[in-house]
Design a protein around this motif. Sequence first.
Motif, PDB file in Angstrom:
ATOM      1  N   CYS A 223       0.875  -1.172   0.000  1.00  0.00           N
ATOM      2  CA  CYS A 223       0.000   0.000   0.000  1.00  0.00           C
ATOM      3  C   CYS A 223       0.914   1.223   0.000  1.00  0.00           C
ATOM      4  O   CYS A 223       1.635   1.457   0.967  1.00  0.00           O
ATOM      5  CB  CYS A 223      -0.925  -0.012   1.218  1.00  0.00           C
ATOM      6  N   CYS A 259      -4.728  -4.311  -0.043  1.00  0.00           N
ATOM      7  CA  CYS A 259      -4.534  -4.896   1.292  1.00  0.00           C
ATOM      8  C   CYS A 259      -5.579  -5.991   1.462  1.00  0.00           C
ATOM      9  O   CYS A 259      -6.504  -5.870   2.275  1.00  0.00           O
ATOM     10  CB  CYS A 259      -4.678  -3.846   2.382  1.00  0.00           C
ATOM     11  N   SER A 286      -8.906  -1.095  -0.079  1.00  0.00           N
ATOM     12  CA  SER A 286      -8.632  -0.913   1.344  1.00  0.00           C
ATOM     13  C   SER A 286      -7.351  -0.139   1.631  1.00  0.00           C
ATOM     14  O   SER A 286      -6.948   0.002   2.766  1.00  0.00           O
ATOM     15  CB  SER A 286      -8.559  -2.280   2.045  1.00  0.00           C
ATOM     16  N   CYS A 287      -6.687   0.381   0.586  1.00  0.00           N
ATOM     17  CA  CYS A 287      -5.482   1.183   0.772  1.00  0.00           C
ATOM     18  C   CYS A 287      -5.880   2.650   0.759  1.00  0.00           C
ATOM     19  O   CYS A 287      -6.369   3.163  -0.256  1.00  0.00           O
ATOM     20  CB  CYS A 287      -4.474   0.889  -0.334  1.00  0.00           C
ATOM     21  N   CYS A 315      -2.899   0.394   5.110  1.00  0.00           N
ATOM     22  CA  CYS A 315      -4.023  -0.523   4.928  1.00  0.00           C
ATOM     23  C   CYS A 315      -5.073  -0.258   6.010  1.00  0.00           C
ATOM     24  O   CYS A 315      -4.775  -0.298   7.197  1.00  0.00           O
ATOM     25  CB  CYS A 315      -3.545  -1.978   5.023  1.00  0.00           C
TER      26      CYS A 315
END
Length: 317
Positions: A223, A259, A286-287, A315
């Motif tokens: 990430c 992530c 999700s980053c 993340c």
Amino acid sequence: MDINGSSLLFLAVLYLTVADVWSKHVEQRNLFALRACCRRQSHFVYIGQDVSGSPVSVDVGTCRSHCGGASRSSAEGPQQEYLKYSSMLEFLRSKKMAGRRPSADSAEPSERTPSCGLSQACEPTGMRVDRVLLFEGPREVEVIEECHCEIRITQCVRTPALRTHFFETPYETVVDVGGCSKSKGSPDGFSCVPTKFGSALVETPNTVNLIQTVVACDLKESCYRVPYVEYYYEIVDQADGIKEEKLKEIDVGRCLGGCTAGNRCLLRSPSDPEVCHLWAERSQTSCGPQSYESHTFLNQHGQIRTVHAITSCHCQN
């Protein structure tokens, strides 16, 4: 010619004959490994529902990267083993079934012989972008067409990646979207990822699509933050009291990478739980930003403007 001369001549002829036979054997074995091991296999991914509400799965394909493990105690070579079967199809089927049966003397998956050798990897050589009409709208899916043995690159560099858009239509176009090498020498937790992007235009029946391309790559965490520049007009007071309009450049940044967590397998084989028939798509959402900094300035209308710029990513749960 004396006896010693005859012996030497016989040994020389014997050596050349054995070398020629062995060379052909190795060549055929490598050709067999290339065709039988580095090849495209089906890999279905569920992408959603169509306009009728029915589930849609697409065979995006995958490249098989290893040959089956051979028994350590077996003294037979690949050709002798293959000759036991009436056809290549029967041989491959037997290998597939043998791979599912546990064996005490069989090699572990990590010990299997690489299909392309130690210096090469089995990678896609032909990719296309299919457009699928789903309930929520059209969706583009990348599909592997063919696989081949490709030399492993130890450094993090930008590599060519050809994508065919609007396949088998009058608007069919091949674009080098680029990619990043799968560097094996990178530190733990780091990957070779794109850090600079470009664009290419692809004509369609309705409009012109802008395709994002990779220009440069670098070693980053899974990430990571990439530069993303935006421009604003700023009013600056000079020493003599005159207001001057200037162009202000701010690197607001962007978070890229993934992530992923959890199990992506949606359908497993009843006979072998380790075999997955249907995979869910990998989430890349999700980053997100971890920290930021604020840039405050006076805009063209004399109003105070604040722009937040991402300084780091992480993340998110």
